[in-house]
Design a protein around this motif. Structure first.
Motif, PDB file in Angstrom:
ATOM      1  N   SER A  48      -9.437  -3.676   4.937  1.00  0.00           N
ATOM      2  CA  SER A  48     -10.500  -4.311   5.700  1.00  0.00           C
ATOM      3  C   SER A  48      -9.955  -5.498   6.493  1.00  0.00           C
ATOM      4  O   SER A  48      -9.144  -6.266   5.992  1.00  0.00           O
ATOM      5  CB  SER A  48     -11.575  -4.788   4.735  1.00  0.00           C
ATOM      6  OG  SER A  48     -12.597  -5.403   5.452  1.00  0.00           O
ATOM      7  N   GLY A  49     -10.342  -5.575   7.759  1.00  0.00           N
ATOM      8  CA  GLY A  49      -9.927  -6.697   8.589  1.00  0.00           C
ATOM      9  C   GLY A  49      -8.538  -6.552   9.189  1.00  0.00           C
ATOM     10  O   GLY A  49      -7.990  -7.512   9.718  1.00  0.00           O
ATOM     11  N   LYS A  52      -8.644  -2.362  12.772  1.00  0.00           N
ATOM     12  CA  LYS A  52      -8.989  -0.991  13.148  1.00  0.00           C
ATOM     13  C   LYS A  52     -10.032  -0.967  14.265  1.00  0.00           C
ATOM     14  O   LYS A  52      -9.883  -0.239  15.256  1.00  0.00           O
ATOM     15  CB  LYS A  52      -9.524  -0.226  11.926  1.00  0.00           C
ATOM     16  CG  LYS A  52      -8.540  -0.168  10.766  1.00  0.00           C
ATOM     17  CD  LYS A  52      -9.043   0.691   9.627  1.00  0.00           C
ATOM     18  CE  LYS A  52     -10.268   0.131   8.921  1.00  0.00           C
ATOM     19  NZ  LYS A  52     -10.010  -1.151   8.221  1.00  0.00           N
ATOM     20  N   SER A  53     -11.083  -1.776  14.102  1.00  0.00           N
ATOM     21  CA  SER A  53     -12.116  -1.804  15.141  1.00  0.00           C
ATOM     22  C   SER A  53     -11.575  -2.401  16.431  1.00  0.00           C
ATOM     23  O   SER A  53     -11.981  -2.007  17.526  1.00  0.00           O
ATOM     24  CB  SER A  53     -13.336  -2.592  14.666  1.00  0.00           C
ATOM     25  OG  SER A  53     -13.911  -1.965  13.545  1.00  0.00           O
ATOM     26  N   THR A  54     -10.644  -3.323  16.288  1.00  0.00           N
ATOM     27  CA  THR A  54     -10.000  -3.901  17.465  1.00  0.00           C
ATOM     28  C   THR A  54      -9.207  -2.830  18.207  1.00  0.00           C
ATOM     29  O   THR A  54      -9.246  -2.754  19.439  1.00  0.00           O
ATOM     30  CB  THR A  54      -9.069  -5.054  17.032  1.00  0.00           C
ATOM     31  OG1 THR A  54      -9.823  -5.990  16.270  1.00  0.00           O
ATOM     32  CG2 THR A  54      -8.450  -5.738  18.227  1.00  0.00           C
ATOM     33  N   GLN A  90     -18.882   1.296  14.544  1.00  0.00           N
ATOM     34  CA  GLN A  90     -19.073   1.044  13.113  1.00  0.00           C
ATOM     35  C   GLN A  90     -20.509   0.587  12.826  1.00  0.00           C
ATOM     36  O   GLN A  90     -21.125   0.996  11.863  1.00  0.00           O
ATOM     37  CB  GLN A  90     -18.080  -0.045  12.684  1.00  0.00           C
ATOM     38  CG  GLN A  90     -17.995  -0.277  11.206  1.00  0.00           C
ATOM     39  CD  GLN A  90     -16.791  -1.157  10.846  1.00  0.00           C
ATOM     40  OE1 GLN A  90     -16.170  -1.767  11.705  1.00  0.00           O
ATOM     41  NE2 GLN A  90     -16.467  -1.219   9.582  1.00  0.00           N
TER      42      GLN A  90
HETATM   43  N1  LIG Z   1     -14.489 -11.361  18.327  1.00  0.00           N
HETATM   44  C1  LIG Z   1     -13.543 -11.805  17.487  1.00  0.00           C
HETATM   45  N2  LIG Z   1     -13.071 -13.071  17.581  1.00  0.00           N
HETATM   46  C2  LIG Z   1     -12.126 -13.521  16.746  1.00  0.00           C
HETATM   47  N3  LIG Z   1     -11.574 -12.780  15.769  1.00  0.00           N
HETATM   48  C3  LIG Z   1     -11.998 -11.521  15.632  1.00  0.00           C
HETATM   49  C4  LIG Z   1     -13.010 -10.960  16.463  1.00  0.00           C
HETATM   50  N4  LIG Z   1     -13.231  -9.683  16.077  1.00  0.00           N
HETATM   51  C5  LIG Z   1     -12.415  -9.473  15.040  1.00  0.00           C
HETATM   52  N5  LIG Z   1     -11.662 -10.561  14.763  1.00  0.00           N
HETATM   53  C6  LIG Z   1     -10.634 -10.691  13.723  1.00  0.00           C
HETATM   54  O1  LIG Z   1      -9.686  -9.686  13.936  1.00  0.00           O
HETATM   55  C7  LIG Z   1      -9.301  -9.091  12.710  1.00  0.00           C
HETATM   56  C8  LIG Z   1      -9.473  -7.602  12.789  1.00  0.00           C
HETATM   57  O2  LIG Z   1     -10.865  -7.294  12.898  1.00  0.00           O
HETATM   58  P1  LIG Z   1     -11.378  -5.802  12.984  1.00  0.00           P
HETATM   59  O3  LIG Z   1     -12.835  -5.836  13.142  1.00  0.00           O
HETATM   60  O4  LIG Z   1     -10.602  -5.073  14.000  1.00  0.00           O
HETATM   61  O5  LIG Z   1     -10.991  -5.261  11.524  1.00  0.00           O
HETATM   62  P2  LIG Z   1     -11.273  -3.835  10.855  1.00  0.00           P
HETATM   63  O6  LIG Z   1      -9.973  -3.268  10.475  1.00  0.00           O
HETATM   64  O7  LIG Z   1     -12.135  -3.015  11.731  1.00  0.00           O
HETATM   65  O8  LIG Z   1     -12.051  -4.242   9.538  1.00  0.00           O
HETATM   66  P3  LIG Z   1     -13.159  -3.404   8.714  1.00  0.00           P
HETATM   67  O9  LIG Z   1     -12.446  -2.327   7.975  1.00  0.00           O
HETATM   68  O10 LIG Z   1     -13.708  -4.409   7.766  1.00  0.00           O
HETATM   69  O11 LIG Z   1     -14.140  -2.907   9.693  1.00  0.00           O
HETATM   70  C9  LIG Z   1     -10.131  -9.740  11.625  1.00  0.00           C
HETATM   71  O12 LIG Z   1      -9.307 -10.658  10.951  1.00  0.00           O
HETATM   72  C10 LIG Z   1     -11.222 -10.458  12.354  1.00  0.00           C
HETATM   73  O13 LIG Z   1     -11.507 -11.673  11.722  1.00  0.00           O
END
Ligand SMILES: Nc1ncnc2c1ncn2[C@@H]1O[C@H](COP(=O)(O)OP(=O)(O)OP(=O)(O)O)[C@@H](O)[C@H]1O
Ligand SMILES: [Mg+2]
Lengths: 270, 245
Positions: A48-49, A52-54, A90
């Motif tokens: 998590s974090g 992936k969503s990025t 998501q």
């Molecule tokens: N708009 C934003 N501004 C600043 N930091 C961000 C932003 N969006 C995400 N982050 C940071 O970037 C990192 C990656 O976030 P992301 O949402 O891509 O994770 P993820 O792998 O999709 O997590 P999850 O499995 O919980 O959905 C995280 O540490 C988050 O705090």
């Protein structure tokens, strides 16, 4: 474009969220290289974090890369959504002011598809997603999983060549999840689209994908890309095979370490 | 719907009974009886002199409402879209909302003199703040996923505004309009009571000066019926809009 060619290429893709109002910038992703092959089913797992969503945002052209380059069908994506990409987010992205039917037809109507064609595609998607009895319902009257199916349907009717899904089955129970996985496989075969599925469920990745990219804790990079070697016409029954256990075991051996890091129990200096 | 109408009918009957009871309890002079009041309303409506006053109030109210809605939506949406100025403006707006606007009245009179402009401005001052606050929050609380979806579905800026932004923010904006409507009416009438030679507010003041209880009650009844009717309609729409969210 023939099967087996590179459909999407990522080179050194990096994304840093700039620090707003005195906050530290967040290095969320990369540098990361990847090549998605035309028509393949690629799955991404990671703690998590980890970004992936990025990754999905930059792939879809919703956010620009801080460094590196992405090409979709040979054309660079740079902070603009190209044609032919469909996304299921998501979060619940169904429009609460539209009925199920109007939600699904929304993209088609906005892109001036002819009414009979809209009807045909929406009907097909409704029955595929098991929403036939809820045509006139509003999202507020549906469960979380049903709303997510509305979003999947809204994406599918546009017949995208590349489908990005971010934990689309996150709010479904395990049984429905497996069955939706079967549907997704069927769709993927039918449409010959390239699929990138982000999931936190290792078994889901292992069952659905041709290849699985295992991501490290933030900033996310691929630690390993696992090939499943499943046949094209697979379905959820492969979970009974011994290889299935081996694949999920392999994914977990990576992810256990990375998930601990992500939880801050073994955080390396940034 | 049938039980709904029956509830409303029962409520009206109960109010009338209480009114009649109060009338009999307090004796004549303080209140007029419901039937007499309705009769007085009818007589008022039959008086040619009454209509210019009604017209004056109606046009003052409509102008005030137009200003409140126009300015409130513009300011509110701009503040909602621009995070920083919204954060600066919010406490100011809330403070404006909570001070009794009567304290501003001398200033308004000083600027606009006695007459139509003063009461229009006074009405608008009452309505504009809640409309702005609700519009600001509607835009600020807009779920960003809707905008991402609009991008993915390849909507242009105009289509995004019309097909996504507007419906997504409408329920909350509408609540602001409903509250703004009531307050603008209050403000306009207050303006008429203290700074005008015409309009229902002025009639009301004149009747108070002459101790004409029947006229006071009749005008009040008219206003109450108007306000409740419109507000009920707005409430029903408001409820429908919010039910889906
Ligand atoms: N708009 C934003 N501004 C600043 N930091 C961000 C932003 N969006 C995400 N982050 C940071 O970037 C990192 C990656 O976030 P992301 O949402 O891509 O994770 P993820 O792998 O999709 O997590 P999850 O499995 O919980 O959905 C995280 O540490 C988050 O705090
Ligand atoms: Mg995510």
């Amino acid at each position: 474009m023939a099967k087996g060619e590179a459909h999407v290429t990522l080179q050194g893709v990096t994304r840093v969220y700039p620090g707003v109002a005195g906050q530290q910038p967040v290095h969320a992703l990369g540098p990361l290289d990847l090549e998605l092959v035309k028509g393949e089913f690629f799955s991404v797992v990671g703690p998590s974090g980890c970004g992936k969503s990025t990754l999905l945002d930059v792939l879809a052209g919703l956010a620009s890369v801080t460094d590196g380059a992405i090409r979709f069908e040979g054309v660079p994506i740079h902070g603009r959504v190209p044609d032919g990409i469909g996304v299921v987010f998501q979060e619940d992205a169904s429009f609460p002011w539209l009925t199920v039917e109007d939600n699904i037809a929304f993209g088609l109507r906005q892109n001036s598809v002819e009414a009979g064609e809209v009807r045909r595609r929406v009907d097909h998607a409704l029955s595929l997603m098991g929403l036939k009895d809820f045509i006139r319902a509003y999202p507020a009257q549906l469960s979380g999983g049903m709303r997510q199916r509305v979003c999947i349907a809204r994406t599918l009717v546009l017949e995208p060549r590349l489908i990005l899904l971010d934990e689309p089955f996150g709010s479904l129970d395990q049984q429905t999840r497996l069955l939706m996985g079967d549907e997704l496989l069927r769709l993927w075969r039918e449409t010959e689209s390239t699929v990138l599925l982000i999931t936190h469920a290792l078994d889901e990745a292992a069952m659905l994908a041709d290849r699985i990219g295992v991501m490290s804790a933030r900033p996310g990079r691929f630690l390993e890309i696992v090939e499943t070697g499943w046949p094209q016409d697979r379905d959820s029954r492969i979970v009974a095979r011994p290889e299935f256990g081996r694949i999920t075991g392999r994914l977990w051996s990576h992810l256990r370490v990375e998930s601990l890091k992500a939880l801050g129990q073994d955080r390396p200096p940034l | 719907m049938v039980t709904r109408s029956r509830d409303i009918a029962v409520l009206i009957v109960v109010i009338l009974l209480i009114w009649q009871g109060l009338y009999q309890f307090t004796g004549t002079g303080l209140l007029t009886a419901p039937l007499d009041t309705f009769a007085r309303v009818l007589r008022l409506l039959g008086t040619p002199n009454f209509w210019p006053h009604l017209h004056e109030s109606a046009s003052a109210f409509l102008r005030a409402l137009a200003i409140a809605v126009g300015a409130g939506l513009t300011v509110g949406m701009a503040l909602g879209a621009h995070r920083l100025s919204g954060e600066v403006a919010e406490p100011i707006l809330v403070a404006l909302y909570s001070i009794p606007k009567v304290t501003l009245y001398p200033v308004v009179l000083l600027f606009f003199g006695i007459g139509m402009p003063a009461k229009v401005v006074f009405g608008a001052i009452h309505g504009v703040v809640p409309i702005a606050i609700f519009a600001m929050n509607a835009v600020r609380n807009l779920n960003p996923i809707y905008l991402k979806t609009a991008q993915i579905l390849k909507l242009g800026p105009w289509a995004t505004a019309r097909k996504v932004l507007l419906p997504a923010t409408l329920p909350e904006i509408f609540t602001g309009l409903r509250v703004g409507f009531s307050l603008t009416l209050v403000g306009t009438l207050l303006g008429e009571m203290f700074g005008s030679q015409r309009g229902l507010g002025h009639l009301l003041m004149a009747a108070i000066g002459l101790y004409r209880m029947d006229t006071i009650m009749a005008i009040t009844l008219l206003l109450v019926i108007f306000a409740i009717t419109i507000n009920s309609i707005l409430l029903v729409v408001d409820y429908r809009l919010h039910r889906r969210v």
